[in-house]
Motif scaffolding. Structure first.
Motif, mmCIF file in Angstrom:
data_model
loop_
_atom_site.group_PDB
_atom_site.id
_atom_site.type_symbol
_atom_site.label_atom_id
_atom_site.label_comp_id
_atom_site.label_asym_id
_atom_site.label_seq_id
_atom_site.Cartn_x
_atom_site.Cartn_y
_atom_site.Cartn_z
ATOM 1 N N VAL A 151 6.659 -0.839 -14.686
ATOM 2 C CA VAL A 151 7.920 -1.362 -14.153
ATOM 3 C C VAL A 151 8.088 -0.967 -12.692
ATOM 4 C CG1 VAL A 151 10.431 -1.325 -14.400
ATOM 5 C CG2 VAL A 151 8.983 -1.322 -16.437
ATOM 6 N N GLY A 152 7.717 0.281 -12.364
ATOM 7 C CA GLY A 152 7.900 0.757 -11.005
ATOM 8 C C GLY A 152 7.103 -0.011 -9.981
ATOM 9 N N SER A 153 5.915 -0.455 -10.336
ATOM 10 C CA SER A 153 5.108 -1.223 -9.389
ATOM 11 C C SER A 153 5.794 -2.525 -8.996
ATOM 12 C CB SER A 153 3.730 -1.524 -9.993
ATOM 13 O OG SER A 153 3.861 -2.317 -11.166
ATOM 14 N N ARG A 154 6.704 -2.984 -9.866
ATOM 15 C CA ARG A 154 7.438 -4.231 -9.583
ATOM 16 C C ARG A 154 8.787 -3.974 -8.932
ATOM 17 N NH1 ARG A 154 11.064 -6.360 -12.956
ATOM 18 N NH2 ARG A 154 10.223 -5.197 -14.726
ATOM 19 N N THR A 155 9.441 -2.853 -9.268
ATOM 20 C CA THR A 155 10.813 -2.636 -8.814
ATOM 21 C C THR A 155 10.954 -1.617 -7.698
ATOM 22 O OG1 THR A 155 11.243 -0.878 -10.438
ATOM 23 C CG2 THR A 155 11.627 -3.155 -11.140
ATOM 24 N N ILE A 156 9.880 -0.902 -7.355
ATOM 25 C CA ILE A 156 10.023 0.152 -6.353
ATOM 26 C C ILE A 156 10.441 -0.403 -5.001
ATOM 27 C CG2 ILE A 156 7.606 0.140 -5.586
ATOM 28 C CD1 ILE A 156 7.845 3.234 -5.447
ATOM 29 N N ALA A 157 10.141 -1.671 -4.744
ATOM 30 C CA ALA A 157 10.567 -2.279 -3.479
ATOM 31 C C ALA A 157 12.087 -2.314 -3.361
ATOM 32 C CB ALA A 157 10.003 -3.691 -3.362
ATOM 33 N N PHE A 210 0.833 -1.199 0.000
ATOM 34 C CA PHE A 210 0.000 0.000 0.000
ATOM 35 C C PHE A 210 0.872 1.255 0.000
ATOM 36 C CE2 PHE A 210 -2.242 3.419 2.158
ATOM 37 C CZ PHE A 210 -3.500 3.393 1.577
ATOM 38 N N ASP A 211 1.878 1.289 0.864
ATOM 39 C CA ASP A 211 2.736 2.470 0.955
ATOM 40 C C ASP A 211 3.663 2.595 -0.252
ATOM 41 O OD1 ASP A 211 1.694 3.308 3.415
ATOM 42 O OD2 ASP A 211 3.003 1.946 4.517
ATOM 43 N N ARG A 212 4.079 1.479 -0.822
ATOM 44 C CA ARG A 212 4.901 1.539 -2.041
ATOM 45 C C ARG A 212 4.090 2.114 -3.195
ATOM 46 N NH1 ARG A 212 6.417 -3.783 -0.528
ATOM 47 N NH2 ARG A 212 5.319 -4.648 -2.339
ATOM 48 N N HIS A 245 1.688 4.298 -2.941
ATOM 49 C CA HIS A 245 1.617 5.734 -2.713
ATOM 50 C C HIS A 245 2.907 6.416 -3.147
ATOM 51 C CE1 HIS A 245 -1.913 6.524 0.275
ATOM 52 N NE2 HIS A 245 -2.302 5.965 -0.851
ATOM 53 N N ALA A 246 4.037 5.803 -2.821
ATOM 54 C CA ALA A 246 5.329 6.377 -3.207
ATOM 55 C C ALA A 246 5.432 6.474 -4.729
ATOM 56 C CB ALA A 246 6.461 5.546 -2.639
ATOM 57 N N LEU A 247 4.969 5.446 -5.416
ATOM 58 C CA LEU A 247 5.030 5.443 -6.873
ATOM 59 C C LEU A 247 4.163 6.558 -7.454
ATOM 60 C CD1 LEU A 247 6.019 4.204 -9.490
ATOM 61 C CD2 LEU A 247 4.147 2.538 -9.369
ATOM 62 N N GLU A 248 2.981 6.779 -6.869
ATOM 63 C CA GLU A 248 2.137 7.884 -7.342
ATOM 64 C C GLU A 248 2.848 9.222 -7.157
ATOM 65 O OE1 GLU A 248 -0.696 7.734 -9.032
ATOM 66 O OE2 GLU A 248 -0.429 5.555 -8.999
ATOM 67 N N GLY A 249 3.576 9.351 -6.054
ATOM 68 C CA GLY A 249 4.339 10.570 -5.831
ATOM 69 C C GLY A 249 5.424 10.764 -6.876
ATOM 70 N N ILE A 250 6.105 9.689 -7.239
ATOM 71 C CA ILE A 250 7.156 9.767 -8.256
ATOM 72 C C ILE A 250 6.563 10.162 -9.603
ATOM 73 C CG2 ILE A 250 8.810 8.378 -9.574
ATOM 74 C CD1 ILE A 250 9.282 6.777 -7.004
ATOM 75 N N LEU A 251 5.417 9.574 -9.962
ATOM 76 C CA LEU A 251 4.776 9.907 -11.233
ATOM 77 C C LEU A 251 4.362 11.375 -11.263
ATOM 78 C CD1 LEU A 251 2.596 6.690 -11.618
ATOM 79 C CD2 LEU A 251 4.576 7.304 -13.000
ATOM 80 N N ALA A 252 3.864 11.878 -10.130
ATOM 81 C CA ALA A 252 3.472 13.287 -10.061
ATOM 82 C C ALA A 252 4.692 14.187 -10.223
ATOM 83 C CB ALA A 252 2.771 13.570 -8.738
ATOM 84 N N LEU A 253 5.811 13.805 -9.630
ATOM 85 C CA LEU A 253 7.037 14.593 -9.775
ATOM 86 C C LEU A 253 7.513 14.593 -11.226
ATOM 87 C CD1 LEU A 253 9.076 13.608 -6.595
ATOM 88 C CD2 LEU A 253 7.883 15.750 -7.049
ATOM 89 N N CYS A 254 7.383 13.457 -11.883
ATOM 90 C CA CYS A 254 7.761 13.391 -13.301
ATOM 91 C C CYS A 254 6.921 14.363 -14.121
ATOM 92 C CB CYS A 254 7.588 11.968 -13.829
ATOM 93 S SG CYS A 254 8.791 10.775 -13.172
ATOM 94 N N ARG A 255 5.624 14.444 -13.821
ATOM 95 C CA ARG A 255 4.758 15.383 -14.551
ATOM 96 C C ARG A 255 5.164 16.833 -14.262
ATOM 97 N NH1 ARG A 255 0.589 13.409 -17.211
ATOM 98 N NH2 ARG A 255 -0.180 11.301 -16.784
#
Length: 211
Positions: free
Chosen positions: A130-136, A61-63, A65-75
């Protein structure tokens, strides 16, 4: 952000790749995605040394959220006109903006930013997949810990009362971020200063009364 701090988190693809890519980044900026984690780890006493041992792995769950934050930063980086965007996720290649200039007219570049960038959107889809798999396996850091001695209206709800006095040691006051009822989710400096000021004024009043 100081270069050696952020570059140490760059996905490792070998010494030569690191040196050449770092040398190219003469003008770069870095951002972080702050996550107010929902799930917890555990702390126990090491049976051999008696020292505390901390076990913590970000939950799915927290990973996410982190990925959504990274995507927002990319935008945000893309909207700001970044030429390259490096999300610092394993197995994710950076986005390289194809800037179309005509007659060295800078206005053409500005106009190109307003047009939907299909290549960028496709790249974001890849980052998500890819991030959903490797962000860990990505770097995580913790800072601004809060709430470990939280305030509460009674001893079962917290460590200190509303004025920072410990329930179990009435001559002890705590006046830092540990008394937050919960983590604020952002840098807590102003809130921390306000709470410390509130508790300090209360202590001063009691001292003035001779308590």
């Amino acid at each position: 952000m100081v270069p050696y701090t952020i570059l140490s988190n760059k996905p490792w693809r070998g010494g030569i790749d690191f040196k050449t890519s770092a040398a190219r980044l003469a003008h770069f900026e870095t951002f972080i995605a702050l996550v107010r984690d929902r799930d917890t780890g555990s702390v126990h006493v090491d049976p051999d040394t008696g020292r505390p041992r901390v076990h913590y792995t970000p939950s799915a769950f927290d990973r996410a959220h982190a990925l959504e934050g990274i995507l927002a930063l990319c935008r945000l980086c893309h909207a700001s006109g970044a030429r390259e965007i490096h999300p610092f996720l394993p197995e994710v290649e950076p986005f390289i903006r194809q800037v179309a200039k005509k007659n060295n007219d800078d206005d053409k570049e500005e106009e190109s930013r307003a047009v939907p960038d299909l290549a960028f959107e496709a790249w974001l889809d890849g980052v998500r997949a890819v991030g959903s798999r490797t962000i860990a396996h990505s770097p995580f850091a913790s800072a601004h810990q809060m709430g470990s001695c939280r305030m509460g209206s009674h001893p079962g709800e917290g460590v200190v009362d509303g004025r920072g006095r410990a329930w179990e040691a009435r001559s002890l006051f705590v006046a830092d971020a540990s008394v937050f009822p919960s983590a604020s989710g952002v840098n807590p400096m102003v809130t921390n200063m306000a709470i410390a000021d509130w508790i300090a004024r209360g202590v001063a009043k009691e001292l003035a009364k001779g308590e």
